[in-house]
Design an enzyme around this catalytic site. Sequence first.
Site, PDB file in Angstrom:
ATOM      1  N   GLU A 195      45.490 -12.625  20.354  1.00  0.00           N
ATOM      2  CA  GLU A 195      44.671 -13.211  21.416  1.00  0.00           C
ATOM      3  C   GLU A 195      45.563 -13.665  22.568  1.00  0.00           C
ATOM      4  OE1 GLU A 195      40.798 -16.108  21.711  1.00  0.00           O
ATOM      5  OE2 GLU A 195      42.494 -16.846  20.578  1.00  0.00           O
TER       6      GLU A 195
ATOM      7  N   GLY B 274      48.358 -23.950  18.545  1.00  0.00           N
ATOM      8  CA  GLY B 274      48.259 -24.726  17.316  1.00  0.00           C
ATOM      9  C   GLY B 274      47.911 -23.832  16.145  1.00  0.00           C
ATOM     10  N   ALA B 275      47.004 -22.866  16.394  1.00  0.00           N
ATOM     11  CA  ALA B 275      46.577 -21.956  15.331  1.00  0.00           C
ATOM     12  C   ALA B 275      45.806 -20.801  15.964  1.00  0.00           C
ATOM     13  CB  ALA B 275      45.685 -22.694  14.324  1.00  0.00           C
TER      14      ALA B 275
ATOM     15  N   GLU C 141      42.521 -17.965  14.958  1.00  0.00           N
ATOM     16  CA  GLU C 141      41.402 -17.801  14.029  1.00  0.00           C
ATOM     17  C   GLU C 141      41.198 -16.398  13.489  1.00  0.00           C
ATOM     18  OE1 GLU C 141      39.569 -17.426  18.295  1.00  0.00           O
ATOM     19  OE2 GLU C 141      41.125 -18.616  17.311  1.00  0.00           O
ATOM     20  N   ASN C 142      42.240 -15.571  13.406  1.00  0.00           N
ATOM     21  CA  ASN C 142      42.066 -14.210  12.893  1.00  0.00           C
ATOM     22  C   ASN C 142      41.086 -14.209  11.716  1.00  0.00           C
ATOM     23  OD1 ASN C 142      44.440 -13.484  14.544  1.00  0.00           O
ATOM     24  ND2 ASN C 142      45.560 -14.571  12.932  1.00  0.00           N
TER      25      ASN C 142
ATOM     26  N   GLU D 258      39.474 -23.891  13.401  1.00  0.00           N
ATOM     27  CA  GLU D 258      39.695 -22.451  13.189  1.00  0.00           C
ATOM     28  C   GLU D 258      38.630 -21.846  12.281  1.00  0.00           C
ATOM     29  OE1 GLU D 258      41.756 -21.099  15.152  1.00  0.00           O
ATOM     30  OE2 GLU D 258      42.537 -23.036  15.814  1.00  0.00           O
TER      31      GLU D 258
ATOM     32  N   GLU E  28      35.733 -21.520  22.317  1.00  0.00           N
ATOM     33  CA  GLU E  28      36.589 -22.688  22.161  1.00  0.00           C
ATOM     34  C   GLU E  28      35.859 -24.017  22.306  1.00  0.00           C
ATOM     35  OE1 GLU E  28      39.211 -22.296  20.789  1.00  0.00           O
ATOM     36  OE2 GLU E  28      39.805 -20.238  21.210  1.00  0.00           O
TER      37      GLU E  28
END
Length: 771
Positions: A38, A177-178, A180-181, A214, A236
């Site tokens: 992303e 931070g992370a 979300e795959n 996530e 988001e």
Amino acid sequence: MNNTMAGFYRSKYKPAVEPSKSVPTEGDNHLMFSTQFESCDARRAFPCFDEPNLKATFDFSIEIPEDLVALSNMPEKAVNKSSKGLKVVSFERTPVMSTYLLAWAFGDLEYVEDSTRREYNGKPIPVRIYTTKGLKEQARFGLENAYQVVDYFSEIFGIDYPLPKMDMLAVHEFSHGAMENWGLICYRTTAILFDEQHSAAKYKNRVAYVVAHELAHQWFGNLVTMDWWSELWLNEGFATWVGWLAIDHLYPEFEVWSQFVTEAVQTAQQLDSLRASHPIEVPVKDALEIDQIFDAISYLKGSSVIRMLSNHLGVEVFLRGVSDYLKAHAYRNATTRDLWTALSKASGKDVDTFMDPWIRKIGFPVLTVAEEPGQIGLRQSRFLLTGDVMAEEDNTLWWIPLGLKTTGKAAGRTTEALTSKESTIRDIDESFYKLNGDQTGFYRTNYPPARLAKLGVQSNKLSTEDRIGLVADAAALAISGDGTTAGLLTFMSELVQEKNYAVWSQMIASLGNIRSVFAENEAVANGLEQFTLKLVSQATENLGWEAKADEDYLTGQLRALLISAAGGAGHSATIKEAKDRFQRYISGEQEAIHPNLRLPVFRINVAEGGKEAYKAVKDEYSSTTSIDGKEICLQALGRVQTTELVNDFLDFQFSDAVKVQDVHSGSIALAANPKARDALWEYVQEHWDIVYKKLSGNSVVLDRYVKNSLQKFASHEKEKEISEFFQGKDTKGFDRGLVQVSDTVRGNANYKERDEKLMLEWLEAHGYTKP
């Protein structure tokens, strides 16, 4: 396989235990490999139509050494030996999804596992968190949250989690931070790992929230994806709001909505009060533009207006509409209007009409209150931090839920909204009223000075969120010139008996910003230090240094906050105790400093202890094995007091000792430090080639660094200097951030020029300046 935290890339780490034989190395470090696609980086790894509305299924196989572990979105389908010492791992076909959600990783991995308590297609879903070897036990807390949140979201969305497994991976170098795959969420280590014995408790809150955020994307973003990046907020903003909702469900003792107001709402309003802000839904046309809107508007303003809307509709009705939206567009793409249509149907209200300006227009309003006998007049106008809104910038008519708290006849008007430029509320109870109850509306309220002062002594009638909002609004209105700093300080003086962490957090943040703006005026700076000292001393002394056995999370957070504030304001007993504990700590007595207190103690010692303390914290950075330890050290080292140490620290930040993902942490601390700010800017100018080379491989990282390093100045000369420095340079990827820096610095400079004399007079009149 690059090292820029984008596409298919490698991460360096120091093994916690003896690694497997085939783990690749780079110098003294070992390597793991993972993806970050992303927004537009899948194309770096394989040929594809890399746009969110061009969905496809994916079959993935990878050849790796036999003693390593491979992961992808779906479960393993087959593992076959290939050439000597290698194996080919194949994975099941994915559902139809966007390219940016495809993911794979491999390395020397191990995992902890649990499963959902609900059954999906007749059986629980396995939930695992993978780490490099030796770290998996620190994933237990994240795991405990993960399986509960999967079940919670499946219930409230009315749609079962659609994949056969949920894996999560701690990645040692990560730009965000992370990510979300779908079915393989990747995290930076501090956002997923937590050591009950050695981590600061604030990271527990962070892990719980990021995991929930996530996981929300598995439905909102993955199952149903925004049609184009201009509607990124659909992903988001919603994931942010519902992430907080999940944490409130799991941990009501965290009181997360007060935290939301002081962190999310205020951060969003800070950015959205600039001319250089942008609408929630913003046109973008290329990858560098897209990366720049992963910001406080898409995430935090987006989630704040969702909170405002869900409060107006009722959370149950709102979630029913969300469920309908997800079911109608599953495995496809959708737009903001699709969401409004579903919510309108569920609620029976025309959501599109009253929410459209909040999404498609820039900025937000301030509601100005004029008092007359028995009634109040209300007027809405756009709020700008610079205080110079022009007529052509003030033509948006916002729907503003009034959230009136009062008694008497007007109490029945709590759910009314302002839908015109001006209006009057009659039969008001003049003894007490408060607009924007619980701070659910995304706007600021400007009360007459006498009303603000009166609310200060009526805090027992106000919720935690109300008190936070009053402090934050008064602080912002002082900067814009719609209010005064004197009014803010008078109001805060009435909250000296405050017990709530989030309210104290807002007060100290607002005071910190004021002290930063006026730092160059010695008399004002000293007066503000004395004001801060008087405000925090009693609360700090009452709370003390030692945690009680049954102490709750928020009390521990408040102690750390107050010790840091008191030490920074010159509280002699706090400084003495911090120095004593620090000496014991660096002598090997680790229990001398509670994990929650490492940051305040390290900060106080770096500020007060010169080269010796600076070197000790720098050594701690190199030797710490705590997941949060390096981040804490970087934040503390930014409190250095001399140009020599600032330059040494910056040389350290831009050496190989500090990972690219972490460089901004140290410079944020330097920028917030008036003794270091100028030296930081000089360093950036003199070493721009080094700064650009280290950070420009990832535009998100560079944009974040530039914005956070330069926006604390309060001088028109500095604003001009910054603009001139970047003229003629390649600023693609952070050009929007530079305009935001200019706006912020101009606003600070206007504030300083306008309020400096008045501030000194108030401080002198109230005995806060030395004779």
